[in-house]
Design a protein around this motif. Sequence first.
Motif, PDB file in Angstrom:
ATOM      1  N   SER A 176     115.029  18.161 156.567  1.00  0.00           N
ATOM      2  CA  SER A 176     113.793  17.791 157.242  1.00  0.00           C
ATOM      3  C   SER A 176     112.665  18.663 156.699  1.00  0.00           C
ATOM      4  CB  SER A 176     113.936  18.008 158.751  1.00  0.00           C
ATOM      5  OG  SER A 176     114.106  19.393 159.027  1.00  0.00           O
ATOM      6  N   GLN A 177     111.448  18.323 157.066  1.00  0.00           N
ATOM      7  CA  GLN A 177     110.304  19.132 156.632  1.00  0.00           C
ATOM      8  C   GLN A 177     110.462  20.570 157.114  1.00  0.00           C
ATOM      9  OE1 GLN A 177     106.517  19.016 158.750  1.00  0.00           O
ATOM     10  NE2 GLN A 177     105.519  18.295 156.870  1.00  0.00           N
ATOM     11  N   ASP A 178     110.851  20.758 158.379  1.00  0.00           N
ATOM     12  CA  ASP A 178     111.023  22.107 158.921  1.00  0.00           C
ATOM     13  C   ASP A 178     112.095  22.880 158.175  1.00  0.00           C
ATOM     14  OD1 ASP A 178     109.045  21.862 160.786  1.00  0.00           O
ATOM     15  OD2 ASP A 178     110.377  21.457 162.484  1.00  0.00           O
ATOM     16  N   LEU A 179     113.203  22.222 157.839  1.00  0.00           N
ATOM     17  CA  LEU A 179     114.282  22.918 157.147  1.00  0.00           C
ATOM     18  C   LEU A 179     113.845  23.367 155.753  1.00  0.00           C
ATOM     19  CD1 LEU A 179     117.158  23.933 157.017  1.00  0.00           C
ATOM     20  CD2 LEU A 179     117.912  21.633 156.350  1.00  0.00           C
ATOM     21  N   VAL A 180     113.054  22.554 155.072  1.00  0.00           N
ATOM     22  CA  VAL A 180     112.545  22.957 153.757  1.00  0.00           C
ATOM     23  C   VAL A 180     111.708  24.229 153.882  1.00  0.00           C
ATOM     24  CG1 VAL A 180     110.985  22.346 151.865  1.00  0.00           C
ATOM     25  CG2 VAL A 180     112.592  20.645 152.754  1.00  0.00           C
ATOM     26  N   PHE A 181     110.757  24.218 154.812  1.00  0.00           N
ATOM     27  CA  PHE A 181     109.880  25.382 154.955  1.00  0.00           C
ATOM     28  C   PHE A 181     110.644  26.601 155.467  1.00  0.00           C
ATOM     29  CE2 PHE A 181     106.277  22.172 155.423  1.00  0.00           C
ATOM     30  CZ  PHE A 181     105.834  22.375 154.128  1.00  0.00           C
ATOM     31  N   ASN A 182     111.572  26.406 156.389  1.00  0.00           N
ATOM     32  CA  ASN A 182     112.346  27.539 156.901  1.00  0.00           C
ATOM     33  C   ASN A 182     113.229  28.142 155.823  1.00  0.00           C
ATOM     34  OD1 ASN A 182     111.257  27.245 159.461  1.00  0.00           O
ATOM     35  ND2 ASN A 182     112.962  26.041 160.259  1.00  0.00           N
ATOM     36  N   THR A 183     113.790  27.296 154.955  1.00  0.00           N
ATOM     37  CA  THR A 183     114.617  27.801 153.853  1.00  0.00           C
ATOM     38  C   THR A 183     113.771  28.577 152.856  1.00  0.00           C
ATOM     39  OG1 THR A 183     116.130  25.924 154.100  1.00  0.00           O
ATOM     40  CG2 THR A 183     116.234  27.161 152.035  1.00  0.00           C
ATOM     41  N   LEU A 184     112.610  28.031 152.502  1.00  0.00           N
ATOM     42  CA  LEU A 184     111.714  28.755 151.593  1.00  0.00           C
ATOM     43  C   LEU A 184     111.274  30.083 152.202  1.00  0.00           C
ATOM     44  CD1 LEU A 184     109.523  25.817 150.222  1.00  0.00           C
ATOM     45  CD2 LEU A 184     111.267  27.102 148.988  1.00  0.00           C
ATOM     46  N   ARG A 185     111.097  30.101 153.508  1.00  0.00           N
ATOM     47  CA  ARG A 185     110.730  31.346 154.185  1.00  0.00           C
ATOM     48  C   ARG A 185     111.840  32.397 154.044  1.00  0.00           C
ATOM     49  NH1 ARG A 185     106.952  32.764 157.876  1.00  0.00           N
ATOM     50  NH2 ARG A 185     107.424  34.547 159.214  1.00  0.00           N
ATOM     51  N   GLU A 186     113.086  31.956 154.147  1.00  0.00           N
ATOM     52  CA  GLU A 186     114.210  32.876 153.969  1.00  0.00           C
ATOM     53  C   GLU A 186     114.157  33.526 152.588  1.00  0.00           C
ATOM     54  OE1 GLU A 186     118.098  31.320 154.833  1.00  0.00           O
ATOM     55  OE2 GLU A 186     117.323  30.080 156.477  1.00  0.00           O
ATOM     56  N   TYR A 187     113.876  32.719 151.568  1.00  0.00           N
ATOM     57  CA  TYR A 187     113.810  33.267 150.215  1.00  0.00           C
ATOM     58  C   TYR A 187     112.568  34.130 150.019  1.00  0.00           C
ATOM     59  CZ  TYR A 187     117.927  30.792 148.649  1.00  0.00           C
ATOM     60  OH  TYR A 187     119.229  30.380 148.485  1.00  0.00           O
ATOM     61  N   ALA A 188     111.516  33.830 150.751  1.00  0.00           N
ATOM     62  CA  ALA A 188     110.308  34.663 150.675  1.00  0.00           C
ATOM     63  C   ALA A 188     110.535  36.034 151.305  1.00  0.00           C
ATOM     64  CB  ALA A 188     109.135  33.959 151.367  1.00  0.00           C
ATOM     65  N   GLN A 189     111.467  36.123 152.234  1.00  0.00           N
ATOM     66  CA  GLN A 189     111.725  37.382 152.936  1.00  0.00           C
ATOM     67  C   GLN A 189     112.774  38.248 152.252  1.00  0.00           C
ATOM     68  OE1 GLN A 189     112.652  35.668 156.790  1.00  0.00           O
ATOM     69  NE2 GLN A 189     110.636  36.202 157.602  1.00  0.00           N
ATOM     70  N   LYS A 190     113.396  37.739 151.188  1.00  0.00           N
ATOM     71  CA  LYS A 190     114.381  38.537 150.459  1.00  0.00           C
ATOM     72  C   LYS A 190     113.702  39.695 149.737  1.00  0.00           C
ATOM     73  CE  LYS A 190     117.901  35.007 149.442  1.00  0.00           C
ATOM     74  NZ  LYS A 190     119.065  35.718 150.010  1.00  0.00           N
ATOM     75  N   SER A 191     114.476  40.734 149.471  1.00  0.00           N
ATOM     76  CA  SER A 191     113.987  41.857 148.674  1.00  0.00           C
ATOM     77  C   SER A 191     114.474  41.674 147.244  1.00  0.00           C
ATOM     78  CB  SER A 191     114.506  43.172 149.254  1.00  0.00           C
ATOM     79  OG  SER A 191     114.036  44.271 148.510  1.00  0.00           O
ATOM     80  N   TYR A 192     113.543  41.462 146.324  1.00  0.00           N
ATOM     81  CA  TYR A 192     113.891  41.173 144.935  1.00  0.00           C
ATOM     82  C   TYR A 192     113.657  42.389 144.051  1.00  0.00           C
ATOM     83  CZ  TYR A 192     113.700  36.277 146.432  1.00  0.00           C
ATOM     84  OH  TYR A 192     113.904  35.082 147.078  1.00  0.00           O
TER      85      TYR A 192
END
Length: 390
Positions: free
Chosen positions: A200-216
Amino acid sequence: MKTKTLISLTLLLVAYCQLAAQVVVDRTNKVALDFTKPIKATVLPEINWVLPRLEYTNSEANKVDIKANVSSKVPLKKVTLSVLTSLDEEPMASVDVPLISPTSAEFEKSMYLGDGQNYVRITAENVDGGIVSDDRSVIVGMDALKDAIAIDRKDYAVLFATDKYDNWSDLTNPIYDAKAIGKELEERYGFEVRIVENASQDLVFNTLREYAQKSYKPQDQLFVFFAGHGQYDETFGEGFVVARNSIANDPGKNSYISHSRLRNIIDNVKCQHIMLVMDVCFGGTFDPVLASSRSIYEEMDNSEFIVKKLSLRTRKYLTSGSKEYVSDGTPGSHSPFAVRMLEALKTSGGGDRLLTITEVNVYMQKLQTTPRFGSFGADDQGSEFMFIAR
């Protein structure tokens, strides 16, 4: 006695709650408490790094730009900046950072760091005795960077594939394609792969948020893939990815994933090297500015090439078509775009075991549709996304 103990515990809890809430963008600041002195509830200073942006970074040059600011609700006593070669040793050098007001300090300077591992640390203490510190790891010099390759770097891949829709016609191959590409990335190139099906739209944004919060770390890479329906709106002059729950008749396009929002979200992920691949209709409208030339590489050995490219910030995209519809392929077969992508990945990069996204783009030129390859956001000139075969 019980009353005094209760008061002390209350103060400790208050102090702990204040400390636990002290979080900066990339990670929690380190907190230092002196238990030889009376505990006083306080609000700790906040340290905000501007440069280097990431907790771990590297530089071919010894001259490194350092910029940060400190803010505090309680007047500051002292702010220092230190350089260390090891977190377990005393600082090689320390300087006091001038306060620009009783509750704030700012530091901006180009510093020369020695070859190898360096840690730049900011420590802030307020008048209540509350101390907070934060570090940035900076590896300097080409020789030191070569030694750092493959020790702790990691490649991530998140693939969004949708073939079942609530309000749009279903497709045949997106999930099939994503699984095949994900398998190549994982088994041949060592990526940590995640496939998100029928999101869903929410799942796409929530997943991208998870990757945005990772420490790279500085040499980590992130590969983002979309397969499914896409749409272009002439009125808005904007392209969209269609989510599973996107509404067919949605004039405001509020249930869709706009390319502009997607571009901004991905550009702000704190990973230095990001590649976005889109096998969707009208994917070429992702960025109005298309790359006009390809990188030209001088002769260098593999490790030097990897270090040179992974010291630059990468924001690349590759789409299956331009402002047009693209084929989903026949049942049981991959889409034409996925076929070319898999052909490129299965080469393992040839003799040098190194496949660049520029080389992948060459395979796409045989498509009947018009693939688009370019950069977006804060992309450094000469940067490259790489698939490093095991």
